[in-house]
Design an enzyme around this catalytic site. Sequence first.
Site, mmCIF file in Angstrom:
data_model
loop_
_atom_site.group_PDB
_atom_site.id
_atom_site.type_symbol
_atom_site.label_atom_id
_atom_site.label_comp_id
_atom_site.label_asym_id
_atom_site.label_seq_id
_atom_site.Cartn_x
_atom_site.Cartn_y
_atom_site.Cartn_z
ATOM 1 N N LYS A 115 0.812 -1.215 0.000
ATOM 2 C CA LYS A 115 0.000 0.000 0.000
ATOM 3 C C LYS A 115 0.847 1.267 0.000
ATOM 4 O O LYS A 115 0.450 2.284 -0.543
ATOM 5 C CB LYS A 115 -0.960 0.012 1.192
ATOM 6 C CG LYS A 115 -2.066 -1.010 1.052
ATOM 7 C CD LYS A 115 -3.176 -0.775 2.050
ATOM 8 C CE LYS A 115 -4.311 -1.763 1.796
ATOM 9 N NZ LYS A 115 -5.296 -1.757 2.878
ATOM 10 N N LYS A 217 -7.629 -10.291 -8.547
ATOM 11 C CA LYS A 217 -8.736 -10.377 -7.593
ATOM 12 C C LYS A 217 -9.821 -9.359 -7.918
ATOM 13 O O LYS A 217 -9.508 -8.242 -8.352
ATOM 14 C CB LYS A 217 -8.205 -10.079 -6.182
ATOM 15 C CG LYS A 217 -8.210 -11.288 -5.266
ATOM 16 C CD LYS A 217 -7.566 -10.995 -3.943
ATOM 17 C CE LYS A 217 -8.580 -10.653 -2.872
ATOM 18 N NZ LYS A 217 -8.016 -10.694 -1.517
ATOM 19 N N LYS A 220 -12.473 -3.402 -5.366
ATOM 20 C CA LYS A 220 -13.234 -2.152 -5.462
ATOM 21 C C LYS A 220 -12.403 -1.048 -6.088
ATOM 22 O O LYS A 220 -12.927 -0.030 -6.503
ATOM 23 C CB LYS A 220 -13.785 -1.736 -4.103
ATOM 24 C CG LYS A 220 -12.803 -1.735 -2.966
ATOM 25 C CD LYS A 220 -13.567 -1.652 -1.638
ATOM 26 C CE LYS A 220 -12.673 -1.989 -0.460
ATOM 27 N NZ LYS A 220 -13.419 -2.216 0.767
#
Length: 353
Positions: A115, A217, A220
């Site tokens: 991240k 995957k 969102k």
Amino acid sequence: MKQFQPLVFSGVQPTGNLHLGNYLGAIRKFVALQDKNDCIYCVVDMHALTAQLVHEDLKEQTRSIAAAFIASGIDPKKHIVFNQSAVPGHAELAWIFNCVARIGWMNRMTQFKDKAGKDAEKASLGLYAYPSLMAADILLYRATHVPVGDDQKQHLELTRDIAQKFNLDFADHIRKSGEGVDIKVGDEPVHAYFPMVEALIDGPAPRVMSLRDGTKKMSKSDPSDLSRINLMDDADAISKKIKKAKTDPEGLPGETDGLAGRPEADNLVGIYAALADTSKADVLKEFGGQQFSAFKPALADLAVTVLAPIHAEMRRLMDATDHIDAILKDGGERARARADVTLKQVRDIVGFL
Ligand code: TRP
């Protein structure tokens, strides 16, 4: 002999819309666990600030996760559904855990590295400390079982490391407090204040992949909305997305071996199996030899059948925010009452006056 009470705890971050992957991978598991367990399900709005500091509408996102929990069948009266920031103890315990956890441990967290990206110096301190807050979420209730996705395994190991170090460092104080519990960690007897949490990762939860790329995957954050089925999609949108889902030119194989090297086919069959609560092998028994032109409409029908009632109930709940706010408030009060018991003992153990 005193024992830790079994308790299930999990959290979902209110960032972006929930999709089929979240539903099949997490929320449906939460629902299944509630019959036999005491459960606390938390919308982790404090964690959401680590993903993005300023949200267009964090309150609305928080409500929508709570609405998804309830629309999926979680009973907020029997169990607890609340938002993290309603219980200040999460932050207080996280601070103590910041002092327990070692920088070396945090530096090993792969999610932080992913991240933070290339320039980790510019990442927030909150993102770095994220796993310590997560440990606090769980241990504030001395929870014993945590249903999470595979990607959270490392964070749960860290939670155990924090619990273990706390238990050992404060062993004498824990003994004096009278609140410890005798457990075994491996073969070692430990007088513990915090339990060693167990991840509940197994089960039928499939890895739900993107409808546009079977190797990624479902997420969102994918820029293409066609890549995912959102819980807030209506029947038309669901059907359209399944119809447009990427496939290869071959038909469906008769056995699961035939899905090897065909990520898109594997994903669609996996989604069907998960929605129908059956195995891929059984799905292929039924659809083996057929073309996607026949399989996709069946999959769309099934997805609509499962998701439409959840969608409708979410809509209803989101239109009446008073109701959802009342549920969160009630859950927050009950969570806080439990958290306060732990915090009082932890403050005593640590030595706060
Ligand atoms: N980190 C979890 C995720 O991204 C969310 C989370 C926060 C959580 N606190 C938690 C999950 C406590 C389980 C228990 O999925």
